[in-house]
Each structure stands twice: as C-alpha cells, then as structure tokens.
Design an enzyme around this catalytic site. Sequence first.
Site, PDB file in Angstrom:
ATOM      1  N   SER A  77       0.830  -1.198   0.000  1.00 29.02           N
ATOM      2  CA  SER A  77       0.000   0.000   0.000  1.00 29.02           C
ATOM      3  C   SER A  77       0.868   1.253   0.000  1.00 29.02           C
ATOM      4  O   SER A  77       1.988   1.259   0.504  1.00 29.02           O
ATOM      5  CB  SER A  77      -0.915   0.020   1.218  1.00 29.02           C
ATOM      6  OG  SER A  77      -0.148   0.300   2.372  1.00 29.02           O
ATOM      7  N   LYS A  78       0.317   2.280  -0.598  1.00 31.86           N
ATOM      8  CA  LYS A  78       1.019   3.552  -0.709  1.00 31.86           C
ATOM      9  C   LYS A  78       1.359   4.079   0.692  1.00 31.86           C
ATOM     10  O   LYS A  78       2.443   4.587   0.929  1.00 31.86           O
ATOM     11  CB  LYS A  78       0.120   4.551  -1.463  1.00 31.86           C
ATOM     12  CG  LYS A  78       0.634   5.961  -1.534  1.00 31.86           C
ATOM     13  CD  LYS A  78       1.780   6.037  -2.513  1.00 31.86           C
ATOM     14  CE  LYS A  78       2.521   7.327  -2.564  1.00 31.86           C
ATOM     15  NZ  LYS A  78       2.636   8.181  -1.447  1.00 31.86           N
ATOM     16  N   ARG A  79       0.414   3.920   1.601  1.00 28.64           N
ATOM     17  CA  ARG A  79       0.601   4.439   2.953  1.00 28.64           C
ATOM     18  C   ARG A  79       1.817   3.783   3.615  1.00 28.64           C
ATOM     19  O   ARG A  79       2.642   4.435   4.210  1.00 28.64           O
ATOM     20  CB  ARG A  79      -0.678   4.157   3.757  1.00 28.64           C
ATOM     21  CG  ARG A  79      -0.817   4.955   5.025  1.00 28.64           C
ATOM     22  CD  ARG A  79      -2.210   4.760   5.644  1.00 28.64           C
ATOM     23  NE  ARG A  79      -2.727   3.404   5.536  1.00 28.64           N
ATOM     24  CZ  ARG A  79      -2.360   2.387   6.295  1.00 28.64           C
ATOM     25  NH1 ARG A  79      -1.476   2.554   7.232  1.00 28.64           N
ATOM     26  NH2 ARG A  79      -2.864   1.180   6.111  1.00 28.64           N
ATOM     27  N   GLY A 133       5.031   3.653   0.441  1.00 31.86           N
ATOM     28  CA  GLY A 133       5.419   4.870  -0.269  1.00 31.86           C
ATOM     29  C   GLY A 133       5.543   4.644  -1.770  1.00 31.86           C
ATOM     30  O   GLY A 133       4.781   3.865  -2.359  1.00 31.86           O
ATOM     31  N   TRP A 185       4.850   2.184  -6.899  1.00 35.73           N
ATOM     32  CA  TRP A 185       4.669   2.721  -8.252  1.00 35.73           C
ATOM     33  C   TRP A 185       5.691   2.141  -9.222  1.00 35.73           C
ATOM     34  O   TRP A 185       6.867   2.015  -8.895  1.00 35.73           O
ATOM     35  CB  TRP A 185       4.858   4.243  -8.252  1.00 35.73           C
ATOM     36  CG  TRP A 185       3.825   4.985  -7.476  1.00 35.73           C
ATOM     37  CD1 TRP A 185       2.558   4.553  -7.168  1.00 35.73           C
ATOM     38  CD2 TRP A 185       3.957   6.293  -6.913  1.00 35.73           C
ATOM     39  NE1 TRP A 185       1.903   5.517  -6.457  1.00 35.73           N
ATOM     40  CE2 TRP A 185       2.733   6.599  -6.288  1.00 35.73           C
ATOM     41  CE3 TRP A 185       4.976   7.232  -6.899  1.00 35.73           C
ATOM     42  CZ2 TRP A 185       2.508   7.805  -5.636  1.00 35.73           C
ATOM     43  CZ3 TRP A 185       4.753   8.435  -6.255  1.00 35.73           C
ATOM     44  CH2 TRP A 185       3.530   8.720  -5.635  1.00 35.73           C
TER      45      TRP A 185
END
Length: 435
Positions: A214-216, A219, A223
């Site tokens: 997860s992005k949270r 980071g 991507w």
Amino acid sequence: MIDPNKKIVVRMAPSPTGNLHVGTARTTLFNYLFAKKYGGKFILRIEDTDKERSTKEFEKNILDGLSWLGLTCDEFFRQSERTEVYKNYVQKMLDNGTAYISKEEPQEEGQRSEVVRFKNPNKKIKFDDLIRGEVEFDTTELKDFVIAKSPEEPLYHLAVVVDDHEMGVTHVIRGEDHISNTPRQILIQEAIGANRPIYAHLPLILDADRKKLSKRKHGEAVWVEYYKNQGYLSDALLNFYALLGWNPGTEKEIFSLSELVEAFDIDKVQKGGAIFDEKKLRWINREHLKMLPKEELSSVVTQKILEKFPDVSVPEKIVDLILERIDILSDIDILIADGEIDYVFMEPDLNLEKIIWKNSTKEKTLEHLKHVVKMVGNKDGIMKYAEEVGKGDVLWPLRYALSGREKSPDPFTLMSLLGQDKTEKRIEKAIKLLE
Ligand code: GLU
C-alpha cells in the site's frame, strides 16, 4: 476450458486516481498475456467516472508506464466519453423496473435529493472463478445499492457492467480486491440482459511481512515509475510481475515477453497472496542486463564515469568490474558516488593505521612494500614472496596502497588497471608514509 472458436476479449480498467501501481501493472500483464496467448483482443479502458478523484496527470502516468512496459492495447476507451451510453442503460433499467429513482434525505449540504438505486432481487449468486473456484454470495446484504448519482452520472458498478457488455468482454481478469464487487455486477448484468463474463480474480500482492502493498505503508515503492527511475529494465519488471502469482511449473525463471506469452497458463495462477521480493527482482534484472549487448552497457558505464571524471580515458577493465557488481543501472551511480572507483583516476589518500595488516607491524610492512615495489608486473614473484612471509602481510598493504580502500579488487587487478608507473608511484607513497 478455453473455447478455441470463441474470440477472447479482455480488458484492463484502471481508475486514474493514482500513479501506475505495481498491482495494476501485474494485472495488465496477465490480461495481455491471456489475450496474446489465445489470439484475443486486449482493451484498455480508463475508468474516470469518479470526477473528484480522477486526474489527467494520473491517467498520463498510467498510460506512459504501460507503454514503457510494452503492454500495448488493441482498443482504448475512456469512460468519461461514454456518458450517453450509460444514460441509455439507466433509462432502460428505470423502464424495466430493475432500478428506480430514490428520494434521499441530504445528509450534508450540496448532497443530492435523488439517486438511482438498483432494485435488488435479494438472491444467491454463484460464479465459477478460474482461480478461486466456485464463489457464492447472498446479495440481500447489499440492499438496493446506488448505481448512478443521476442518469448522467453512473457509478462504477454500472459503468463497468455496461462497458464489459458493450465491448464484448469474455473474461474479467482483475485483482482479488474486486471479488466482492462481482455479485453486484452480476445482478446488474442480469438486469440489462448481458452475458456473464468468466471471472479470474488474481491473488493480492504482499510484502515480505505478508501485508498488502500500500502507498501508505510502502510509499513510492508501489509505483512502477519508482523502479523505472532506478534503472530497472522494463523486460525485467515484466518478468518479475509475471511471477507474482503465476509460475510455469518448471525451473525456468527468466522470460522475455514473448516467452511469457508462450508459457502463460491461467490455470497455474495461485490463490494465495504473491510475495513481492525485491531481492528476486534485483536478481531478475541482473539476468536481463546480462542479455543486453555489451557495447550498450559499456557505453552507459563510461558515460557515467565521465560525468564524474571528465576527460579521463576509461579503462575497459574498470567498466567490466563495475558491470560485474551491479543488478540495476542505478547501482552504477551509487558505486561511483560512493567513491568506489576514485582510485582509478585519482591518487588515494592513505591512512597509516589502515596500511598495516592485522597483527603485522610497521617495520614488516615497510620491508614488504620495499620488496614488492621492485617486482611490479611480476605476479608470480609477488605471490611467491607473499606465501613465504605471510599473504595478508604483503597483499593487504599492497592493495591498500593502490586503492586507499579497505574493500577493492585484488592487488593484481588493481595493478593491471593502473599500469606500472602509477602502481610504483603509489607504493612509493605508502613507503614514505611508513618511513
Ligand atoms: N476501475 C477499477 C479499478 O481501478 C477496476 C475495475 C475492474 O477491473 O473491474 O480498481
């Protein structure tokens, strides 16, 4: 299971509400492989019905990323350009009584007083998932869910079902996080008289602690561009993504895209979460680097060296040494920035304490270096001497005198890199320091 007489149509349907995510790239790849394997059609559909969260920048990031990876589509759509189509279906559902306008009590300011709700027949839905097997849901708990904010503003479930139907999608291959959406979408299909596609829900991608990526938590490492910017090769990333949830059932681990098309088999996709192992990604990238033409790699390395040391002539040997040590192209920058090759182009600063090997002494070290400086170029001679008096006692100070580093290639490699003159000069300098 795959009917050879029926043309396969798959779609990837990213929402442009974030940058191209590893999970999106993996799911796109599986759709692509499945389509190519069976001579089918691969559709890319930007799902931008959520106007608040969708942006053109995210769309661009997704499209650029997919094209960099080489995952080209056969047809392209954007949901925001298809409002008329959805409107017709909403009307059709309102007409046939499978949806109705519902008066709502606005909870906050600006909220609508009317939405379109689906008339839930409250039944059990069963579907066969290619990966998960039979899945059953009771739809009662979904209640009469909202399918459009107004006839002009369809929500996700309706738009997906209408598009899959209109575009003739035969197989919906998507992430497992969508499995709970499937019963709603099947209900809508039944309401508009659409065929049910075959579903395949891919396992989630997990980190080493088996937590969802997860992005949270992770980071930018979620991507694709993060890996692109580090100099990972697109083919290596594809190879790695393919192994996130699938394996060929053989020992083979390194694949080109066309080999993946050949080997891919959706029946071999696992149910359990797929672990994102960065070490494995590095290794795969290294294997792909090795397949690139040597001249291409050499010129990248030379270029990067010249950025730090303009106007030097770059020995081929240092290029080879660097290439032996890297997994990804950005490793070259790190290595150069850390000063690991400075000794090739600059006389190193020496530190008296570091010249002397473990329990050896200043006197002995001086004696050894004085001896060795007369034998530069004579590897056998130096080795013979070192074996007699103690290998570390001789080779350590020699290596250190030449590189000024505690870690570096062996002294003979250094000598051949530096040539006789520089080698002698550096040993003399160490001798002076010891005297
Ligand atoms: N647009 C959805 C998303 O980005 C995917 C829809 C689907 O694959 O059915 O998560």
